[in-house]
Write a protein that holds these residues in place. Structure first.
Motif, PDB file in Angstrom:
ATOM      1  N   ASN A 417       0.808  -1.213   0.000  1.00  0.00           N
ATOM      2  CA  ASN A 417       0.000   0.000   0.000  1.00  0.00           C
ATOM      3  C   ASN A 417       0.850   1.276   0.000  1.00  0.00           C
ATOM      4  O   ASN A 417       0.402   2.322   0.433  1.00  0.00           O
ATOM      5  CB  ASN A 417      -0.957  -0.005   1.196  1.00  0.00           C
ATOM      6  CG  ASN A 417      -2.094   0.968   0.996  1.00  0.00           C
ATOM      7  OD1 ASN A 417      -2.521   1.192  -0.130  1.00  0.00           O
ATOM      8  ND2 ASN A 417      -2.549   1.557   2.074  1.00  0.00           N
ATOM      9  N   ARG A 420      -0.031   4.704  -1.867  1.00  0.00           N
ATOM     10  CA  ARG A 420      -1.404   4.262  -1.587  1.00  0.00           C
ATOM     11  C   ARG A 420      -2.061   3.578  -2.783  1.00  0.00           C
ATOM     12  O   ARG A 420      -2.036   4.101  -3.885  1.00  0.00           O
ATOM     13  CB  ARG A 420      -2.267   5.491  -1.219  1.00  0.00           C
ATOM     14  CG  ARG A 420      -1.845   6.188   0.040  1.00  0.00           C
ATOM     15  CD  ARG A 420      -2.851   5.924   1.139  1.00  0.00           C
ATOM     16  NE  ARG A 420      -2.255   5.186   2.244  1.00  0.00           N
ATOM     17  CZ  ARG A 420      -1.822   5.778   3.352  1.00  0.00           C
ATOM     18  NH1 ARG A 420      -1.901   7.071   3.498  1.00  0.00           N
ATOM     19  NH2 ARG A 420      -1.299   5.056   4.319  1.00  0.00           N
ATOM     20  N   GLY A 424      -5.794  -1.823   2.532  1.00  0.00           N
ATOM     21  CA  GLY A 424      -5.624  -1.480   3.951  1.00  0.00           C
ATOM     22  C   GLY A 424      -4.952  -2.574   4.749  1.00  0.00           C
ATOM     23  O   GLY A 424      -4.595  -3.632   4.234  1.00  0.00           O
ATOM     24  N   ASP A 425      -4.802  -2.234   5.995  1.00  0.00           N
ATOM     25  CA  ASP A 425      -4.180  -3.134   6.943  1.00  0.00           C
ATOM     26  C   ASP A 425      -4.838  -4.504   6.961  1.00  0.00           C
ATOM     27  O   ASP A 425      -4.181  -5.537   6.946  1.00  0.00           O
ATOM     28  CB  ASP A 425      -4.281  -2.510   8.337  1.00  0.00           C
ATOM     29  CG  ASP A 425      -2.965  -2.544   9.038  1.00  0.00           C
ATOM     30  OD1 ASP A 425      -1.943  -2.517   8.324  1.00  0.00           O
ATOM     31  OD2 ASP A 425      -2.950  -2.610  10.269  1.00  0.00           O
TER      32      ASP A 425
END
Length: 989
Positions: A417, A420, A424-425
DNA sequence: GCCCAGGCCGTTTTT
DNA sequence: CGGCCTGGGC
C-alpha cells in the motif's frame, strides 16, 4: 613500507607488554586490555607481524570485530601497517558479515538457497508477532523474540549451562517453542536468515565442511568480551585447522550481555587452551589520572569483577565534574554553555570535533539536539536513527528486496500500500494469513489472483487489484527479468542504480513523497538521492576490488556471488549505518552518541548527561553491573575533561524528582560541582594530555567574545536554590527554560514555549544537522580512533622521563611468556580438576607477600574483601544460586610471585606519579568546586586587563561577564538575544 | 458493518 | 516513528 624490513617498524612505539603481545609465539594469545591501553594498535600490529614477520598470507588471516565501525577502522589501520592493499585480502569484518560471506560461498552444501536474504529486526519482529497472533499463543512477541534469539546465540556446545528458569509454566514454554518452530519455518519458506541464523548456520557449515576454512592460519578477535556462545564456537571453527587464536578484550567493558555476550568466554578460552599466553596492557594513554581514578572507583563497586591494574600515563588533570541542573533542558543548555566556555578559552586548540555527549539511550538526545540547534552548533548523532531506517529509504529497500526475493512476504506486505493503492491493513494481514496457511508466497497469491488462475480468499477490491497489478506486480516482474540478462538499455544488464531509478519513475516516487509527507518531502527526496549515490558508490567499490571474496580452496568450488543486488541488500542489513562519501570533514561537529556506539572511541571532552536512576541504570535493564560497566565505558572515553550531569527534575512532565545514579552517588564527593576554572595551568595540562599546542594567552583573550563568562556560573550549582527565587526565574539569568520551572505554574509555560520555538525555527536555517541530513558524516571520520597509537608514539618519544619512571616501576619481563609480575587470570578463576565445570575462586585481597611458603588457601569467607567467586563471576547470565568455590588445585607458583600492586591497583601507587610531575601542573586538582579564592582568579584578572572588545562589534554596551555575581543579573537578561554571537573563535585579524 | 486514514502517545542498548 | 483510537467512506 617495504615488506623486507618490517619487523622493527611494526614494533615501533609499542611498550613492552604490547610488544610481547604482538610477537608472542604462543598459538593462543589473550590480551587483556583496559580502556585506552592501545588495544587496537596492538591487534593491528599483531596482524602486521603475523603477515610480515611470521609469513602468513593475508587471505589466510581472519579478523573479526563486533561493529562495522570497528571493522572499518581496523581495516584502515592494518592497511597502513601492511601496505600494498594487502589488507583487502584479509578476511576482515564483523562476525555476521564474515559468516554471511561463507554462507554465500558455500551455503548450498548445507541446503541453503543461494539467494537467501537477511531478516532484520523489523522483519523478525513482524513475523513473530504475526505468529503469536495467528496461533493465539499467549506470549509477548517481544519476549518471544528475545527468547529465540538467546537460544540461538547461546550456541550448541555449552550444554552444561542449565536453562534459565525464566519461563516457569510449562504451557508458556511450549508456546515459546511452538513460536520458535513456526518462526524458523517461516524464515525457511521465505528464504531468510535472521542475524543469529547467520552465525548458527555458519557454525553448521564449518562443522560439516571444515575444508572451507582449511586455509585459515590464524584468527584474531577484537572486543572479545562481547562474544556470545555461538560466536565463540564460530571462532574456534574458523581456527580449527591450526588453532591459532588471538583475542583482545576487557571484561570491564562488556556491555552487550543483553545480546547474550558472555564474559565467561574468557575463562572458557583459557580453560580450553591452557597454553594461552596472557598479556595485560596496563598503561592508559588516554585519560588524565583523575578521570581514570574516578572511573576505576566506579567500576570497583562491582565486587565480583576481576580487578586489574590500570595506570595513567598522564598527569592528574582537572577533576571530573558532576553538575546538577534543574531540568533536562537546563542540562542541555548548560552543556552548550560549557562547550562554548571550554572551546573559547582554549583558543583554537579545541574544536567541536573534540566534544562528545554520550547517552544511555538515544532518546535522551532530544533536548540536547535542540539546544545545540538553537546555539547553531553543528553536531552528528551516532547510533539511534539510521539512514537505512528512514521510511522512504526502507520503502525503496523493500521494493528491492521483493525484486530480489519475491517470496519475501514481509517486505512485500510493507509496500503493498505504499504508495497508496487502497489496500488497507486488514487486507494485507489477511493476505499474509492466507499465504502462510497455504504455504504460498503473497506474491504468488496475488499474481495468480490478478491473472485469474486462482482467486484469493481475501477480498480485494477491483480498484486495488488493478493498481496492484499495474503498479506493483508487473513493473517489478519486468525489472526482475532484466537483471542479469543483457536486455538493459544498451544491451547491458540492468544495473543497481538504473534499477532504483526505474523504480522511482514507475512508482512516481517523488509525487508519492509530496502527498505522503507534505511538510518535509524535499528532505526525503534528498535522502533518496543520497541513497542512489550510496548505491552507485557500492557498485563502483565492488567493481574495483573483490574484497568480499573468500580465497579459493582447491577442490572446493565456491558459489560466485555475482549479483550486485544481493550483496547490496546484505550490506545494508549488516551495516549499522550508511557510510556516505564523507561530505564535510572540514566542518567540526560535536558528537552525540549512545554509550554503546562510543565504545573504542575517545574525545578530549566528554559529557555524560542524565546520570540518574532509571536512566543509568536503565529502568528496564536486568543487570546493574552491566549498567555500571556502561557508565565506566562512558567515563573512560574522556581524555582531559569529563562532565557528568543530572537534572534534578525529570522532564516527563510531572516534575518528578530524579535520584542520582547509585553508581555515582557513593563517589559523588570526588567530583567538582561545576566546571573547572580554565586558567593557564589547567589549559596547559589539557594541552599536554592531548599533545597539542596551546595558543598564547593573549591571543586567547583577545578572541573572547563580549559578555563571555569565564566560569561555569551561568547556571546555579544548586538548582534548588533557583526554585526559591521569588519570580520563578533562576538567579543566574537563564529564566527562559520552560521545563526548568517548577511544575507549579503551568500557565506561564505557554508563552515561553512559543518564544522558544520561534527562535528555534529561526536558528534552524543556515546550517544543517544530522536530524535533517543524517548521512553527512562518516563513521571513519570520527575523531576518536586514531589517537591512542598516536599518543603513545608521541608520549614515548617526548616523555622519556615518565617512561623511565614507568620502567623503574614495572618489573623487567621475560620476553615471551607472561611476566612474573603479572598474575594469570586463571589464578582468579581456577579450573577444577574434574571435568564437571569451571570452579572459580579469587585470591584474597590480603594475600601475603610472595615469600610465604605454603600455597595460599583459596579463601571463601565472605568477609574477606573479595569473596569467592563462581565461574559465572561477572557472568551475568547465571543466577547467583550456585556460587561455590572449591579450592582443589594449588595456585600456580607464578601467581605467588606477582608484585602486589597487581592486586591493588586502587590507590597506593598514585602519589609517586603525581610527584613525578616536574612541571608542577597539578594545580588542577586543587581547583575545586567551591569556587577557589584568589589564585585561581588569575584568568579572570587577566581577562579584565586584556580583553579588548573588537571594534564595531555593535553599539550595545557589553561587559565581560563572570566577574562578579552582583553585576550579572541585568546584563544576563540580555544574554539570550545575543546567543549566536558567543563563538567567534577567530577574528579576522 | 467493514475498512481505510488521520490524530495521539511512548521509545534501551545493536548485528 | 509505530501502535492504538476514532471518524469518515464504501
Amino acid at each position: 613500507m617495504p615488506p623486507s624490513t618490517p619487523n622493527h617498524a611494526i614494533l615501533n612505539g609499542l611498550n613492552d607488554a604490547q610488544k610481547r603481545a604482538v610477537t608472542s609465539k604462543a598459538a593462543t594469545v589473550a590480551i587483556l586490555a583496559g580502556p585506552g591501553s592501545g588495544k587496537t594498535h596492538t591487534l593491528t600490529a599483531r596482524v602486521a607481524w603475523l603477515v610480515d614477520h611470521v609469513g602468513f598470507r593475508p587471505e589466510d588471516v581472519i579478523v573479526a570485530t563486533f561493529t562495522v565501525k570497528a571493522a572499518r577502522e581496523m581495516k584502515e589501520r592494518i592497511g597502513k601497517a601492511l601496505g600494498n592493499d594487502r589488507e583487502k585480502r584479509i578476511i576482515l569484518g564483523t562476525f555476521h558479515s564474515i559468516a554471511r560471506r561463507y554462507l554465500a560461498a558455500y551455503g548450498r552444501h548445507i541446503g541453503l538457497s543461494q539467494k537467501f536474504g537477511i531478516a532484520d529486526d523489523t522483519d523478525s519482529r513482524a513475523i513473530i508477532s504475526r505468529i503469536c497472533k495467528r496461533l493465539q499463543l499467549n506470549v509477548d512477541p517481544a519476549f518471544a523474540r528475545a527468547w529465540i534469539s538467546k537460544k540461538k546465540a547461546k550456541g550448541t556446545e555449552d550444554a552444561a549451562k542449565p536453562a534459565r528458569q525464566e519461563v516457569t509454566n510449562v504451557a508458556g514454554l511450549q508456546n515459546l517453542e511452538t513460536c520458535y518452530r513456526e518462526y524458523q519455518k517461516h524464515l525457511e519458506t521465505t528464504n531468510l536468515l535472521d542475524y543469529d541464523d547467520l552465525l548458527v548456520r555458519c557454525v553448521e557449515l564449518l562443522r560439516k565442511f571444515p575444508s572451507c576454512v582449511s586455509n585459515v592460519q590464524t584468527v584474531l578477535i577484537d572486543e572479545y568480551q562481547d562474544t556470545n556462545g555461538i560466536q565463540y564456537e564460530l571462532m574456534k571453527l574458523f581456527a580449527q585447522r591450526h588453532q591459532r587464536i588471538t583475542i583482545v578484550g576487557d571484561p570491564d567493558q562488556s556491555i552487550y550481555g543483553w545480546r547474550s555476550a558472555e564474559i565467561r568466554n574468557l575463562w572458557r578460552l583459557l580453560r580450553e587452551f591452557p597454553k594461552t599466553d596472557e598479556v595485560s596492557l596496563e598503561e592508559n594513554y588516554r585519560s588524565s589520572q583523575s578521570i581514570l581514578d574516578l572511573s576505576l572507583s566506579v567500576i570497583k563497586q562491582d565486587s565480583k569483577r576481576y580487578d586489574k591494574v590500570l595506570k595513567a600515563i598522564h598527569n592528574m588533570g582537572s577533576r571530573p565534574v558532576l553538575r546538577r541542573l534543574k531540568s533536562a533542558s537546563a542540562e542541555a543548555e548548560w552543556i552548550v554553555s560549557e562547550v562554548r566556555r571550554v572551546l573559547t578559552l582554549s583558543g583554537s586548540m579545541l574544536t567541536y570535533n573534540d566534544v562528545a555527549i554520550l547517552l544511555r539511550s538515544a532518546s535522551l538526545s532530544r533536548h540536547i539536539e535542540s539546544s545545540l540547534g538553537k546555539a547553531g552548533i553543528a553536531y552528528k548523532m551516532v547510533g539511534g536513527f539510521k539512514f537505512y531506517e528512514r521510511t522512504e529509504i526502507r520503502t525503496l529497500l523493500d521494493y528491492l528486496r521483493v525484486i530480489h526475493q519475491p517470496e519475501n512476504n514481509d517486505a512485500l506486505a510493507r509496500i503493498l500500500n505504499v504508495p497508496r493503492r487502497g489496500v488497507g491493513d486488514v487486507t494485507i494481514r489477511s493476505l499474509l494469513e492466507e499465504a502462510e496457511t497455504h504455504s504460498l508466497s503473497v506474491w504468488t497469491v496475488l499474481s495468480k489472483h490478478c491473472r485469474g488462475d486462482r482467486t484469493a480468499k481475501t477480498r480485494i477490491t477491483k480498484q486495488a487489484e488493478q493498481k496492484l497489478s499495474g503498479e506493483l506486480l508487473r513493473p517489478l516482474d519486468s525489472i526482475r527479468r532484466r537483471i542479469g540478462e543483457a536486455t538493459g538499455p544498451n544491451g547491458t544488464p540492468l544495473g543497481l542504480v538504473q534499477m532504483i531509478e526505474q523504480l522511482l519513475t514507475t512508482l512516481e516516487f517523488e509525487k508519492h513523497l509530496k502527498t505522503a509527507h507534505p511538510d518535509d518531502h524535499e528532505q526525503r527526496w534528498a535522502n533518496v538521492q543520497e541513497f542512489i549515490s550510496l548505491a552507485s558508490d557500492f557498485v563502483r567499490d565492488m567493481g574495483s576490488s573483490d574484497e568480499d571474496a573468500l580465497p579459493e580452496i582447491e577442490g572446493l568450488p565456491q558459489t560466485k556471488e555475482v549479483e550486485v543486488l544481493s550483496r547490496f541488500l546484505a550490506n545494508v542489513s549488516l551495516a549499522s549505518d550508511a557510510q556516505t562519501g564523507d561530505a564535510d570533514q572540514s566542518k567540526p561537529l560535536v558528537t552525540i552518541s549512545t554509550i554503546h556506539a562510543a565504545k573504542g572511541l575517545e574525545w578530549p571532552i566528554v559529557f555524560v548527561p542524565a546520570v540518574y536512576k532509571g536512566s543509568i541504570p536503565h529502568i528496564r535493564s536486568e543487570d546493574d553491573n552491566e549498567e555500571r560497566r556502561l557508565l565506566y565505558v562512558a567515563m573512560t572515553r574522556a581524555q582531559s575533561l569529563l562532565y557528568l550531569s543530572c537534572p534534578v527534575f525529570s522532564s516527563n512532565g510531572n516534575g518528578e524528582r530524579t535520584v542520582l545514579s547509585p553508581f555515582v552517588e557513593p563517589v559523588e564527593r570526588a567530583f567538582m560541582k561545576k566546571g573547572p576554572c580554565l586558567d593557564r595551568p589547567v589549559m596547559s595540562e589539557i594541552a599536554r594530555i592531548l599533545q597539542r599546542q596551546l595558543p598564547p594567552e593573549d591571543s586567547i583573550f583577545q578572541g573572547l567574545p563580549a559578555m563571555f563568562s569565564l566560569e561555569d556560573n551561568l547556571f546555579p550549582v544548586d538548582p534548588e536554590e533557583a526554585k526559591q527565587d521569588a519570580n520563578g526565574r533562576s538567579n543566574r539569568g537563564h529564566g527562559y527554560h520552560p521545563d526548568a520551572q517548577p511544575s507549579k505554574r503551568p500557565r506561564l509555560q505557554a508563552p515561553s514555549i512559543v518564544q522558544d520555538s520561534a527562535e528555534e525555527t529561526q536558528w534552524w536555517k543556515g546550517y544543517s544537522t544530522t536530524m535533517e541530513q543524517s548521512s553527512t558524516f562518516t563513521v571513519a571520520a570520527l575523531p576518536g580512533f586514531v589517537s591512542v597509537a598516536a599518543h603513545q608514539a608521541a608520549i614515548t618519544a617526548a616523555n622519556t622521563k615518565a617512561d623511565a619512571a614507568q620502567k623503574a616501576q614495572v618489573v623487567k619481563r621475560p620476553t615471551s611468556k607472561r611476566p612474573t609480575g603479572q598474575k594469570s587470570i586463571m589464578g582468579f578463576v581456577k579450573l577444577d580438576s574434574d571435568q564437571s565445570g569451571l570452579v572459580a575462586t579469587r585470591l584474597p585481597a590480603t594475600v601475603q607477600p610472595s615469600n610465604s611458603s605454603p600455597a595460599p588457601r583459596l579463601v571463601q569467607e565472605p568477609q574477606a574483601a573479595s569473596a569467592a567467586i563462581a565461574p559465572d563471576l561477572a557472568g551475568h547470565r547465571l543466577g547467583a544460586g550456585k556460587l561455590i568455590a572449591r579450592p582443589s588445585a594449588p595456585i600456580e607458583e607464578k601467581t605467588l610471585k606477582r608484585k602486589q600492586y597487581t592486586c591493588f591497583s586502587s590507590s597506593p601507587t598514585r602519589p609517586a606519579a603525581a610527584e613525578d610531575d616536574s612541571s608542577g601542573k597539578n594545580t588542577a586538582e586543587a581547583d575545586n568546586n567551591e569556587t577557589p579564592p584568589e589564585p585561581t582568579r588569575a584568568a579572570a584578572c587577566l581577562h579584565v586587563t586584556t580583553c579588548a572588545l573588537p571594534k564595531g562589534h555593535g553599539g550595545v554596551l557589553r561587559r565581560p561577564g563572570g566577574l562578579s555575581r552582583e553585576n550579572i543579573t541585568p546584563i544576563e537578561k540580555l544574554r539570550k538575544p545575543f546567543k549566536p554571537l558567543t563563538i567567534t573563535l577567530k577574528r579576522p585579524s
